[in-house]
Design a protein around this motif. Sequence first.
Motif, PDB file in Angstrom:
ATOM      1  N   GLY A 490       0.834  -1.196   0.000  1.00 26.56           N
ATOM      2  CA  GLY A 490       0.000   0.000   0.000  1.00 26.56           C
ATOM      3  C   GLY A 490       0.870   1.248   0.000  1.00 26.56           C
ATOM      4  O   GLY A 490       1.959   1.263   0.585  1.00 26.56           O
ATOM      5  N   LEU A 491       0.406   2.287  -0.661  1.00 27.72           N
ATOM      6  CA  LEU A 491       1.056   3.598  -0.630  1.00 27.72           C
ATOM      7  C   LEU A 491       0.185   4.505   0.229  1.00 27.72           C
ATOM      8  O   LEU A 491      -1.000   4.723  -0.074  1.00 27.72           O
ATOM      9  N   TYR A 492       0.781   5.012   1.309  1.00 20.67           N
ATOM     10  CA  TYR A 492       0.026   5.794   2.286  1.00 20.67           C
ATOM     11  C   TYR A 492       0.540   7.239   2.302  1.00 20.67           C
ATOM     12  O   TYR A 492       1.741   7.494   2.169  1.00 20.67           O
ATOM     13  N   LYS A 493      -0.400   8.161   2.489  1.00 23.73           N
ATOM     14  CA  LYS A 493      -0.069   9.574   2.630  1.00 23.73           C
ATOM     15  C   LYS A 493       0.392   9.816   4.075  1.00 23.73           C
ATOM     16  O   LYS A 493      -0.320   9.480   5.029  1.00 23.73           O
ATOM     17  N   ASP A 494       1.603  10.359   4.233  1.00 24.64           N
ATOM     18  CA  ASP A 494       2.167  10.526   5.569  1.00 24.64           C
ATOM     19  C   ASP A 494       1.315  11.431   6.456  1.00 24.64           C
ATOM     20  O   ASP A 494       1.187  11.210   7.666  1.00 24.64           O
TER      21      ASP A 494
END
Length: 582
Positions: A490-494
Amino acid sequence: MATVKQLTEITDIDDLKDLQKLYLKDWPSNCVAYFWLDNYLRWLQQNPRLNHLTFYTLNNDWQNDGLFILVHRYQLFFSNLSKQESDLKDALKLLDWSGGFKVSAIQENHHKIYKELVAELNLTMYREMPTTMYSLNCGEARKLEINCPEGYYLDKVRLEHAELINDLWSARHPGSLKLIQMLITNNTNVGLYERESGLLCAWCLRLQSGFLGALEVIETHQRRGLGLVVASAISKAIATDLQHDITALVNMNNAAACRVFEKLDFKLIREKQYYWSMIKPRHGDQISWPNNEKITLCGALSEMDRLQQVGVQQMEDLKSVYTRDWPKYCKEYYCLDNFVDLHRRDPQLENVKVYALPDLELGLFVIVDRNQISVGFLESERSESLLREALLQLDFLGGEQFASMPKRYFKAAMDVIYAKNLKIDINSATYSLVLSNEKALQFQVEPPVGFSLKSLDVKDAKVVDDHWEWSEPGTLSFIQRQIFCNTSVGLYKDEDNELVAWCIRAQDGLLAVLQVKNSYQRRGFGALIVKEFSRLEALQGNDIITEVVPENKASLSLFQKLGFRIINQCNWLLTEAPMRER
């Protein structure tokens, strides 16, 4: 004292094989009898308990003159090598004619015997047709060029087409639907399909006599040369797969069929005329074999043909079988690999059953994961029929999905779906792609500033399922299980830990459910996810496999730019559920 003549059965397979060898004499003058025997020897190999099939000879003496009578259901064929009358006529007189017969491929030398017999036994003949043989030797047939017109594709005919083929067959008769079904199931055949609609437009079957038959083009697609295409395709297939010469019997009044075979350089054997004839039953107007005989794709099963439920160690043994011819069977390997992992994590895994045949070297397996069915076999002469027989042992209620199925399994699956009277809800074709672990290990992956890459959490499953175009009741639990047990990215927004892009490893080992939220597209996030997933899989020593529908040009281009290559065509088949809620 004269010996009493009596019909005796030939029951030993080795005797039948030796009988067949006698008909190699003076090839090709005895090829018709040879091909009849060859056909039924192959059918008996697939189903040793084939119903309503008997081989007769006179006084157990088939060795002397090759005399035999073959009866299958209502079909009758007879032959001897010397073409002498007395013994053959005596044998035919001893046959029970009360139920009537369709008598096929009567050689001209035997026609006189047959006509005399009809008169002497007071039989009623109500149809007879003379035909002439066309022949093409195996070597020439292998050289045929197949030019499939644009907008069409060639594939095997399926059982679902049997009624259409029977309805349009000029030689149809009571009971012929069952015959067509058996020919589709057991013999070489070719169908030509319209690419846009999937409509079967032309076809040709190989009859149990070895002759090409039921050559047909539907009316709306005639005058396009399609008959020539299917005739050349089936001829080449028979020559390549069976190393047989190609033969066809044609009514000389059928000018269109004659032109097809002449264009393919078949030789007209003018001196070889054959007849087929229908004999009425003693009581009744027609042969009583029904058109609606129950479709049976396998006979009584031996223990070696019965599916058995297997455990982790046997799945590991099956996995090792699929390392052959890599990457041909990589999908089967990774599918088994996934379920081995699942069973190791949870030995009491619910709603999952893995079946195989006792001989694991065949590689045949069937995995039932709730409504998802995954299959595999190592290709061999019997593999397709074994898969059909295996699937027929399972209960199907509707709503089953044959997931990510390589093309080699498609016909067997369709035959079983048809035999179980189920309907197809979805039939979707995909490309199967693979990326080697060596190439995947070369990927340099760095998320953009403000974003982080990590494995999905089970709590993310709801977001993944909500955005998935194939989401339906029940898919959420699949996604939860795969996130918990398998590779995911998954690519998560910090800033707020929002999940913006993802993919998972599906239960069949595929990189699947690749998605980028709409507001984050066109920023290279899809490629980033694929690279990271591929890198993680490669670190475990795995190649990476995925599937893309041909219409999804963007995804196909993405994977190919990253080094994935197409290795196969696959199908997803979903049967119609009893109720729409699945």
